[in-house]
Design an enzyme around this catalytic site. Structure first.
Site, PDB file in Angstrom:
ATOM      1  N   SER A 107       0.843  -1.205   0.000  1.00  0.00           N
ATOM      2  CA  SER A 107       0.000   0.000   0.000  1.00  0.00           C
ATOM      3  C   SER A 107       0.875   1.251   0.000  1.00  0.00           C
ATOM      4  O   SER A 107       0.622   2.215  -0.739  1.00  0.00           O
ATOM      5  CB  SER A 107      -0.904   0.023   1.232  1.00  0.00           C
ATOM      6  OG  SER A 107      -1.784  -1.081   1.252  1.00  0.00           O
ATOM      7  N   ALA A 204      -4.716  -0.877  -2.819  1.00  0.00           N
ATOM      8  CA  ALA A 204      -3.979  -0.300  -1.684  1.00  0.00           C
ATOM      9  C   ALA A 204      -4.959   0.013  -0.559  1.00  0.00           C
ATOM     10  O   ALA A 204      -6.079   0.461  -0.815  1.00  0.00           O
ATOM     11  CB  ALA A 204      -3.268   0.978  -2.121  1.00  0.00           C
ATOM     12  N   LYS A 205      -4.539  -0.238   0.671  1.00  0.00           N
ATOM     13  CA  LYS A 205      -5.398   0.123   1.803  1.00  0.00           C
ATOM     14  C   LYS A 205      -5.067   1.566   2.148  1.00  0.00           C
ATOM     15  O   LYS A 205      -4.299   1.842   3.070  1.00  0.00           O
ATOM     16  CB  LYS A 205      -5.150  -0.832   2.972  1.00  0.00           C
ATOM     17  CG  LYS A 205      -6.409  -1.109   3.780  1.00  0.00           C
ATOM     18  CD  LYS A 205      -6.196  -2.251   4.759  1.00  0.00           C
ATOM     19  CE  LYS A 205      -7.369  -2.371   5.692  1.00  0.00           C
ATOM     20  NZ  LYS A 205      -8.576  -2.915   5.067  1.00  0.00           N
ATOM     21  N   CYS A 206      -5.612   2.482   1.350  1.00  0.00           N
ATOM     22  CA  CYS A 206      -5.299   3.894   1.532  1.00  0.00           C
ATOM     23  C   CYS A 206      -6.538   4.639   2.009  1.00  0.00           C
ATOM     24  O   CYS A 206      -7.671   4.255   1.718  1.00  0.00           O
ATOM     25  CB  CYS A 206      -4.739   4.494   0.241  1.00  0.00           C
ATOM     26  SG  CYS A 206      -5.878   4.491  -1.137  1.00  0.00           S
TER      27      CYS A 206
END
Ligand SMILES: *Cc1c(COP(=O)(O)O)cnc(C)c1O
Length: 365
Positions: A107, A204-206
């Site tokens: 990420s 992505a863990k955004c």
């Protein structure tokens, strides 16, 4: 690319005013989700010159941010979510923290943030949970929810990757997600909004992905549903996932299918564990594209017998109803047997009631 180098050293500054044992017991009796935090937190800093440095455990408290701090303007920020579980013998464990650490690196790379070494990520969890171990609840499906996050902390309004970045870890006691037993949830199929497009940030863990999903979640609520389901952005045909959970379909022939990862779906660690666990339980497991027509027709014809969502926070959640503009489909009022079996198998490993054959559990205390 995996960042390597000397281990990051963490300093320790203990709180001089921790929550009293009485107050903590009150909180742990009904923790809810994400509203109470433990006595300490972790922070670390990064610059291109010094790399990761100034890592330490310190009393939980506000971060002081200049109004021009980059993250507030351009959302250069990623996070993780995992849990610490207390076993019956009092020991405390995390589930596959190295997998979260690796995803945190992926990420970060996507958001032009520096990669935190896996060892530093896991060490920070060991230090915080070890220090605040009294905060890990006992019983039921309660846990200590862990939130690692990283953000652009440079004071600068130009548009480029920040040259000062902060890593932090906080912890919050969490009660059972379904306080009064597992109940199927209802899903709104968004035709207006998408979550992720090819080349975008869906894998992505955004933070920004969540900001973008809130209006669709609002639409779901306005239509009497609990959660929103997103289709792919190109064809509006392929089932991707919910706002924060992956999807699984159970077929009448005993096979279990999840949409394959295409770069626009978040690679859930629960999703990944279920691929393995369902195989162990002798289900045929498939990762392939699933269209919205296959979902609707499959439920109508009886070929699809159960649908469930999965993620760290709610573990495994049965879906009872799918609604969209002009229609709806009822999948079931009760949790299906396959959903229940896989849910129990996963929780049994996490809570130490079943053998951990794959070394998924990491002992903290
Ligand atoms: C975090 C997340 C999931 C679930 O991942 P787990 O590792 O299983 O908790 C699924 N979808 C999205 C969009 C997420 O952010």
């Amino acid at each position: 690319m995996t960042a390597t180098g000397p281990a990051l050293e963490f300093s320790t500054t203990l709180s001089s005013s921790p929550v009293t044992p009485e107050r903590r017991a009150e909180i742990l009796a009904a923790p809810g989700f994400g509203t109470s935090f433990t006595d300490h937190m972790i922070t670390a800093a990064w610059t291109p010159e010094a790399g990761w440095h100034d890592a330490g455990l310190r009393p939980y408290g506000p971060l002081s941010l200049d109004p021009a701090t980059a993250v507030l303007h351009y959302a250069q920020s990623v996070f993780e979510g995992l849990k610490a579980y207390r076993h019956d013998d009092g020991s405390i464990w995390a589930f596959r923290p190295e997998a979260n650490a690796a995803r945190f690196q992926r990420s970060a790379a996507r958001m032009a943030l520096p990669e935190l070494p896996v060892e530093a990520f896991v060490d920070s969890i060991d230090l915080l949970v070890g220090t605040d171990s009294e905060w890990v609840p006992t019983g039921g499906e309660a846990s200590l929810y862990l939130r690692p996050f990283m953000f652009a902390s440079e004071v600068f309004l130009g548009v480029r990757p920040a040259k000062h970045v902060t890593y932090s870890l906080i912890a919050s006691p969490a009660g059972a997600y379904f306080a009064s037993g597992v109940k199927p949830i209802s899903i709104w199929l968004s035709s207006e909004y998408t979550r992720a497009a090819p080349g975008g940030t869906g894998a992505a863990k955004c933070a920004g992905n969540y900001a973008a999903s809130l209006i669709a979640q609002q639409e779901a609520i306005a239509n009497g549903c609990d959660q929103v389901c997103f289709l792919d952005a190109l064809e509006r045909k392929w089932v991707e996932e919910l706002g924060g959970m992956n999807l699984y379909f159970v077929s009448a022939d005993g096979s279990i299918t999840t949409p394959q990862l295409t770069g626009t779906i978040l690679e859930g660690i629960t999703r990944d564990a279920i691929l393995t666990l369902a195989g162990d339980l002798d289900y045929k497991v498939e990762e392939r594209p699933v269209s919205i027509d296959e979902w609707r027709d499959g439920v109508a014809s009886g070929e699809i017998t159960e649908v469930f969502a999965c993620g760290t926070a709610a573990v495994i959640t049965p879906l009872g109803r799918l609604a969209w503009t002009g229609g709806e489909l009822v999948m079931g009022e009760e949790t299906g047997p396959v959903t229940r079996e896989i849910r129990a198998a996963l929780l049994d490993i996490q809570y130490g009631r079943a053998q951990d054959r794959r070394g998924w559990m990491h002992r903290i205390v």
